[in-house]
Scaffold this active site. Structure first.
Site, short mmCIF file in Angstrom:
data_model
loop_
_atom_site.label_atom_id
_atom_site.label_comp_id
_atom_site.label_asym_id
_atom_site.label_seq_id
_atom_site.Cartn_x
_atom_site.Cartn_y
_atom_site.Cartn_z
N ARG A 145 1.81 34.30 -15.64
CA ARG A 145 1.06 35.48 -15.66
C ARG A 145 1.03 36.23 -14.18
NH1 ARG A 145 -1.39 30.84 -17.99
NH2 ARG A 145 -1.90 31.22 -20.31
N LYS A 170 -4.42 29.23 -16.22
CA LYS A 170 -5.62 29.29 -17.15
C LYS A 170 -5.97 28.00 -17.76
CE LYS A 170 -6.74 32.33 -21.02
NZ LYS A 170 -6.28 33.40 -22.07
N HIS A 276 1.53 41.70 -18.45
CA HIS A 276 1.51 40.59 -19.49
C HIS A 276 2.82 40.97 -20.43
CE1 HIS A 276 -0.83 37.23 -20.21
NE2 HIS A 276 -0.70 37.55 -21.48
N ARG A 279 5.46 38.90 -19.73
CA ARG A 279 5.32 37.54 -20.16
C ARG A 279 5.69 37.23 -21.81
NH1 ARG A 279 2.43 32.39 -19.40
NH2 ARG A 279 1.01 31.98 -21.11
N HIS A 302 0.69 27.10 -23.02
CA HIS A 302 -0.26 26.96 -24.08
C HIS A 302 -0.89 25.69 -24.53
CE1 HIS A 302 1.35 31.42 -25.45
NE2 HIS A 302 0.54 31.24 -24.60
N TYR A 311 4.88 34.70 -31.57
CA TYR A 311 5.99 35.42 -30.95
C TYR A 311 7.16 35.18 -32.22
CZ TYR A 311 4.01 35.44 -26.34
OH TYR A 311 3.03 35.62 -25.54
#
Length: 328
Positions: A145, A170, A276, A279, A302, A311
């Site tokens: 990020r 995150k 983003h 990414r 994640h 995706y």
């Protein structure tokens, strides 16, 4: 944990100052602090400047519902406002609100991420030079990020193993990603420039770079060491808004963002392009190149593979991998 009580005889602190103290006590980021204070201020003004102690679940419900119906805010924005108000009641006023069942929830749109083709990425990145270009290439090459890239420190790079450790991502999680071989030479040159800037700061007696509170207490001199210096430091000194100390921060996030948007326009990319987006493109291109989704999940950081599964929809593979009859 309640906020500290004022000393006897001292005037009571204003409510927003109490909120600020409670946030800093829990080591929340400066962005979170500003966001929470903004929402709490807006909540108080919405109800005619009444003190939140006089308000309850009904008033919170009205405020949050108004955001969704009249304000038409996104679901993430409404959730942020709710988090700020709950923080106020739980950690400052020490009051528990009943579950807010009657809040009109903003609808969370089911949108696919914007993904550039590999050719579009090459065209865009070729137009950005210098430090912004290196940052954007590193984002696309690792999937990190924007803020993860900005907050990189020299110690986070290991060239011998070609890996980068992303700290406090995150959710407060660390993870490891690859160091792209094609960027090694540029990163080594960046390190030479950063070492010179670090030596300049030390000679001028500039305060050390910012460290998380716990680390700053445990290692009080670490902020002046080269290992903790930013990989992408700002070109000028600035005032730390919390401590009031003048020190060197990392590059401002607007620097690579503006460079990317301008490059996308010049390259003729007609879709909106943000950092983003790089990414998203990283993840999609890995899947296109045959890497399994669990590997991509780990590299992106994640927690749930279902987040990464989006995706596959962009790829039009898996259960949706249907070939049009027009193409037969």
């Amino acid at each position: 944990m309640a906020s500290a009580s004022p000393s006897p005889g001292a005037p009571p602190k204003k409510l927003l100052d109490q909120v600020r103290d409670a946030i800093r006590l829990r080591h929340y980021s400066y962005k979170t602090e500003e966001s929470y204070l903004g929402w709490i201020r807006r909540y108080i003004l919405f109800h005619g400047k009444r003190h939140p102690r006089e308000l309850g679940a009904a008033e919170v419900t009205v405020f949050l519902s108004d955001l969704a119906t009249r304000g038409q805010v996104a679901a993430s924005t409404q959730n942020q406002a709710l988090a700020a108000i709950l923080f106020l009641y739980r950690h400052v006023l020490e009051l528990d609100l009943p579950w807010l069942d009657d809040v009109v929830r903003a609808k969370r749109p089911q949108r696919l991420p914007t993904v550039l083709t590999q050719e579009e990425v090459r065209r865009v990145l070729a137009l950005v030079d210098g430090v912004p270009g290196l940052m954007l290439k590193l984002q696309y090459g690792t999937g990190m990020r924007l803020m993860e890239c900005l907050r990189l420190r020299i110690k986070d790079l290991t060239f011998a193993r070609r890996e980068i450790v992303i700290r406090d991502g995150k959710g407060g999680k660390d993870r490891v990603t690859m160091l792209p071989q094609s960027l090694e030479a540029a990163l080594q040159q960046q390190l030479v420039r950063v070492q010179a800037l670090h030596a300049q700061d030390r000679a001028a007696g500039v305060a050390g770079v910012w460290l998380p509170d716990a680390l700053a207490r445990k290692y009080p001199n670490a902020g002046t060491q080269l290992a903790w210096f930013w990989l992408f430091p700002s070109g000028r000194l600035a005032l730390d808004p919390r401590s009031g100390v003048v020190r060197r921060h990392h590059v401002f996030e607007q620097v690579p963002q503006r460079a990317l948007k301008q490059a996308a326009v010049t390259a003729g990319v007609l879709r909106p392009v943000s950092s983003h987006c790089l990414r998203h493109s990283f993840a999609t291109h890995l899947l296109e190149n045959g890497y399994d989704i669990r590997t991509v999940q780990e590299l992106l950081g994640h927690s749930d593979v279902s987040t990464t599964m989006i995706y596959t929809h962009v790829l039009n593979r898996g259960g949706r991998g249907v070939r049009s009859p027009m193409d037969h």
